[in-house]
Scaffold this motif. Sequence first.
Motif, mmCIF file in Angstrom:
data_model
loop_
_atom_site.group_PDB
_atom_site.id
_atom_site.type_symbol
_atom_site.label_atom_id
_atom_site.label_comp_id
_atom_site.label_asym_id
_atom_site.label_seq_id
_atom_site.Cartn_x
_atom_site.Cartn_y
_atom_site.Cartn_z
ATOM 1 N N ARG A 23 0.819 -1.143 0.006
ATOM 2 C CA ARG A 23 0.014 -0.089 -0.025
ATOM 3 C C ARG A 23 0.957 1.407 -0.076
ATOM 4 O O ARG A 23 0.471 2.245 -0.535
ATOM 5 N N LYS A 24 2.025 1.023 0.764
ATOM 6 C CA LYS A 24 2.918 2.401 0.789
ATOM 7 C C LYS A 24 3.742 2.666 -0.398
ATOM 8 O O LYS A 24 3.808 3.810 -0.966
ATOM 9 N N TYR A 25 3.939 1.755 -1.016
ATOM 10 C CA TYR A 25 5.194 1.980 -2.164
ATOM 11 C C TYR A 25 4.829 1.453 -3.625
ATOM 12 O O TYR A 25 5.147 2.035 -4.640
ATOM 13 N N ALA A 26 3.803 0.337 -3.741
ATOM 14 C CA ALA A 26 3.595 0.031 -4.910
ATOM 15 C C ALA A 26 2.291 -0.618 -5.117
ATOM 16 O O ALA A 26 2.254 -2.043 -4.818
ATOM 17 N N PRO A 27 1.183 0.038 -4.964
ATOM 18 C CA PRO A 27 -0.250 -0.619 -4.759
ATOM 19 C C PRO A 27 -0.373 -1.469 -6.058
ATOM 20 O O PRO A 27 -1.280 -2.157 -5.837
#
Length: 471
Positions: free
Chosen positions: A95-99
């Motif tokens: 979720r933070k870096y590569a959804p």
Amino acid sequence: MRNPKTYMSRLKRAAFFRRRFNVHVPLKLTLSSLIIGGVTGMVCAFFEMIPNMLNQYRTSSLSALLDNESGMVTAALAAFTVSFIMAGIAMYFTRKYAPEAGGSGIPEIEGAMVDLRPVRYKRVLPVKFFGGILSLSSGMVLGREGPSIQIGGNLGAAVCSLLKIKKEDFYVMLAAGAASGLASAFNAPLAGMLFVLEEMRPQFKYRFSAVQAVAMAVIVSTAARSFIVGNSDPVFDLPMFDGVNIRNFFDFLMFGILVGCAGVVFNRAVGWMQDFYTAVFRGRLWRSVMIVAVVGGLYGVASIIEPQVTGSGMHFISEWIMTSSSLKLLAGVLFLRFMGVMLCFCCGIPGGIFAPSLSLGALLGAVFGMSMLHFGILNYDPGILAIVGMSAFFAASVRAPITGIILICEMTNNFQFLLPMMIAVVAATQTAALLKGRPLYTQILERTLRLSGNEEKIEEYREFKKTHNVE
């Protein structure tokens, strides 16, 4: 001495045939496809081996605590904690870096092949690889085959960037990587190639050099995987079943219709559950991480109590095909695995739905066959229906019938059921179409574009579907 006029005439004719029939494969494209196949095969081999080892170590260590009542409580708490942490970390980094690394990843590759989705391989590859290892090792109902396809596609994009491949060939390398990922994941090279040509047929730029590049990548990928894993046998170790009499073909027609209905229900349930998770998460990072971590923890506990309802299910398909379990147990596992796919895949953690859907197809076929056997109307091995069920359910859900047939034949090494399998697959796909069911990956891609809020991309995809007659 060579006649200059004759020599020039031959050169012109050769150039004419290359232009008209495109039989020349550029050296750079050939080398790129070989590199992509080799790298994808190696990476996907480790993506197969590491979760298997971690899962085995986790379950064996925790199962050792189940000797007494107090040990059961300790094992349950330990299993919950370990899987809670694994799922939480995987979800956080996704979720933070590569959804776009969440879920299967196949719709992302399909979207990228028509410039509707970005290919951020520098972010996606580490998140998908390590996040996928954690989620697959936690016991959640997920598969590694879809992620392997996305990993392969992104490796193709990375090679294109490093070798300065022209834009026209970028899509070919993306497809070559995706096909290599599937071929390596299932040890099924022909199915890997067919999946790209069939499932991604509207996006794939058909020409001789493109098809040959995909074929070369698939061959090298399968060889690399076999070299590292050290096993080139079919996925399922099954006996050679006796053939089915032509008088029994009506059974497969009726079964195909049933599976077609089940495929439509399955796809719609996936869409509803994905929307439910979106509504619950409300776009908040820590809310989504905590909810998914709890789901992961619960399936970690389930994996040491009843392993058949957790994981991809691939390790138990042979057992279900051999129908060594009771009808009641098989029906219960079918229901619980269906719920598991809804809870685990639809939350958006890295992990695929490919293998879990094959597990559901095998269970559906086993339950159908055992039911017919119970009523005394079956005169052949019910395991045959479990084999056919895998291809029929995959075809009804994904709407890639040829891939479904060849994939299961390669995985089971039972090619004598081609005709009954074709009957069931055609019945399943036609039933799904009549019920207006939408192909699973197309449905997920549409949803992703809708949630992105980019109206231009949404309209572009609508035009693409209309032009290429995509369902």
